[in-house]
Design an enzyme around this catalytic site. Sequence first.
Site, PDB file in Angstrom:
ATOM      1  N   LYS A 290       2.045 -38.320  22.742  1.00 11.47           N
ATOM      2  CA  LYS A 290       0.304 -38.229  22.794  1.00 11.47           C
ATOM      3  C   LYS A 290      -0.065 -37.818  24.037  1.00 11.47           C
ATOM      4  CE  LYS A 290       0.731 -42.662  20.207  1.00 11.47           C
ATOM      5  NZ  LYS A 290       0.235 -42.241  18.743  1.00 11.47           N
ATOM      6  N   GLY A 291       0.759 -37.792  25.256  1.00 11.83           N
ATOM      7  CA  GLY A 291       0.216 -37.454  26.501  1.00 11.83           C
ATOM      8  C   GLY A 291       0.358 -35.931  26.255  1.00 11.83           C
ATOM      9  N   ALA A 292       1.408 -35.322  25.884  1.00  8.53           N
ATOM     10  CA  ALA A 292       1.488 -33.794  25.700  1.00  8.53           C
ATOM     11  C   ALA A 292       0.347 -33.124  24.744  1.00  8.53           C
ATOM     12  CB  ALA A 292       2.868 -33.389  25.427  1.00  8.53           C
TER      13      ALA A 292
ATOM     14  N   ASN B 254      -8.190 -46.358  17.467  1.00 11.93           N
ATOM     15  CA  ASN B 254      -8.644 -46.717  16.166  1.00 11.93           C
ATOM     16  C   ASN B 254      -8.923 -48.075  15.945  1.00 11.93           C
ATOM     17  OD1 ASN B 254      -6.117 -47.861  15.963  1.00 11.93           O
ATOM     18  ND2 ASN B 254      -5.014 -46.075  15.343  1.00 11.93           N
TER      19      ASN B 254
ATOM     20  N   GLY C  21     -10.685 -42.107  11.445  1.00 12.36           N
ATOM     21  CA  GLY C  21     -10.158 -41.080  10.462  1.00 12.36           C
ATOM     22  C   GLY C  21     -11.348 -39.974   9.763  1.00 12.36           C
TER      23      GLY C  21
ATOM     24  N   ASP D  51      -5.129 -37.654  19.002  1.00 15.41           N
ATOM     25  CA  ASP D  51      -4.686 -36.722  20.082  1.00 15.41           C
ATOM     26  C   ASP D  51      -5.833 -35.730  20.217  1.00 15.41           C
ATOM     27  OD1 ASP D  51      -2.864 -38.627  20.856  1.00 15.41           O
ATOM     28  OD2 ASP D  51      -1.345 -37.339  19.649  1.00 15.41           O
TER      29      ASP D  51
ATOM     30  N   LYS E  24      -3.305 -29.236   9.082  1.00 16.90           N
ATOM     31  CA  LYS E  24      -1.995 -28.516   9.199  1.00 16.90           C
ATOM     32  C   LYS E  24      -0.881 -29.316   9.604  1.00 16.90           C
ATOM     33  CE  LYS E  24      -4.024 -24.391  11.255  1.00 16.90           C
ATOM     34  NZ  LYS E  24      -4.381 -23.731  12.685  1.00 16.90           N
TER      35      LYS E  24
HETATM   36  O1  RIB Z   1      -0.349 -39.396  18.222  1.00 21.05           O
HETATM   37  C1  RIB Z   1       0.947 -38.681  17.567  1.00 21.05           C
HETATM   38  C2  RIB Z   1       2.321 -38.755  18.395  1.00 21.05           C
HETATM   39  O2  RIB Z   1       2.683 -40.036  18.545  1.00 21.05           O
HETATM   40  C3  RIB Z   1       3.304 -37.744  17.937  1.00 21.05           C
HETATM   41  O3  RIB Z   1       3.567 -36.635  18.497  1.00 21.05           O
HETATM   42  C4  RIB Z   1       4.663 -38.633  18.450  1.00 21.05           C
HETATM   43  O4  RIB Z   1       5.326 -38.050  19.282  1.00 21.05           O
HETATM   44  C5  RIB Z   1       4.093 -40.170  18.798  1.00 21.05           C
HETATM   45  O5  RIB Z   1       4.013 -40.061  20.057  1.00 21.05           O
END
Ligand code: RIB
Length: 307
Positions: free
Chosen positions: A41-43, A185, A218, A249, A282
């Site tokens: 989530k961070g990346a 959410n 959503g 994200d 995607k």
């Molecule tokens: O929010 C999606 C992410 O949640 C995914 O990329 C997975 O790594 C989880 O951390």
Amino acid sequence: MTNHIVVVGSINIDHVVRLARLPKPGETIRGENYQTFFGGKGANQAIAAARCGAPVMMLGNLGEDDAGRAAKKNLEVNGVDTYWIVNDPQTTTGMAMILVEEAGQNMIAVVGGANMRLSPQHIEESADLFREARLIIVQLEIPLETVSAAVSFARKTGAHVVLNPSPGQILPDSVLTRVDSLVLNETELALIEGDSSIEVSAGKLTQRSGARVIVTLGGEGAAICAPDHALEYLPSHNVKVVDTVGAGDAFVGAYAAAVVEGKPFAEAVAWGNAAGALAVTKMGAQSALPLRDDVMHLIREMPAKKG
Ligand code: RIB
């Protein structure tokens, strides 16, 4: 203070199986294909903000392994400054097992690995990073005490704090009252404020935190409220759903990029809605994150659905 966004959070490799439908407990289902993607989530949020044009720096923790090296390289390729990312030889880079069904819905199990060893001490050692930040983004795939240290630190510097309380967890007021924007959410909202209507729960959370509350819905867009903003529904766009992983994200990163540009609350949420809508068209998390031009194009050319 510069215009930087600082993301404190997780970095994962996602192992994704696509199948006709999600299995029930105890059931085995044949998968249609298997792929790995960069995630966490961070990346994801760091790259989402960078693709929307924001200068982004990230603090996270990786294992000393090939997965970690590849994930770091990928952040750099996507314009995220990785100078402050640390390594931990005692553990492995975080990973997620993800099942995605044809209709786009998913199930995720995360193994935190190095993410769960990002500590309050790492926050203290990164004081110079926080001085750079106009806005910081945190999620809950790292220890809660680290989240708490990060929001306290950011509070002192006057940065806008965006918390995405995901995966859902009950949070103490000491954290909630230190954030400026909460993006969550409906499930996460119910966990924090109890199972009531969105209107009631979002109102209670706004009152308790003093923050802007943004409930992502959503395909239905988002419900927003703030101490100076009555509850309002902002619709999203009509798109074909392929994979919903990382949509939240994409929303958070685009919303944050708009906030550092000084966009008003509702406009920043419109960026989030558009980025989230594009991300579901995607496969994969980071591979699906839209560029700024795509977000602007969707907002301009394909007005949001009627509420
Ligand atoms: O929010 C999606 C992410 O949640 C995914 O990329 C997975 O790594 C989880 O951390």
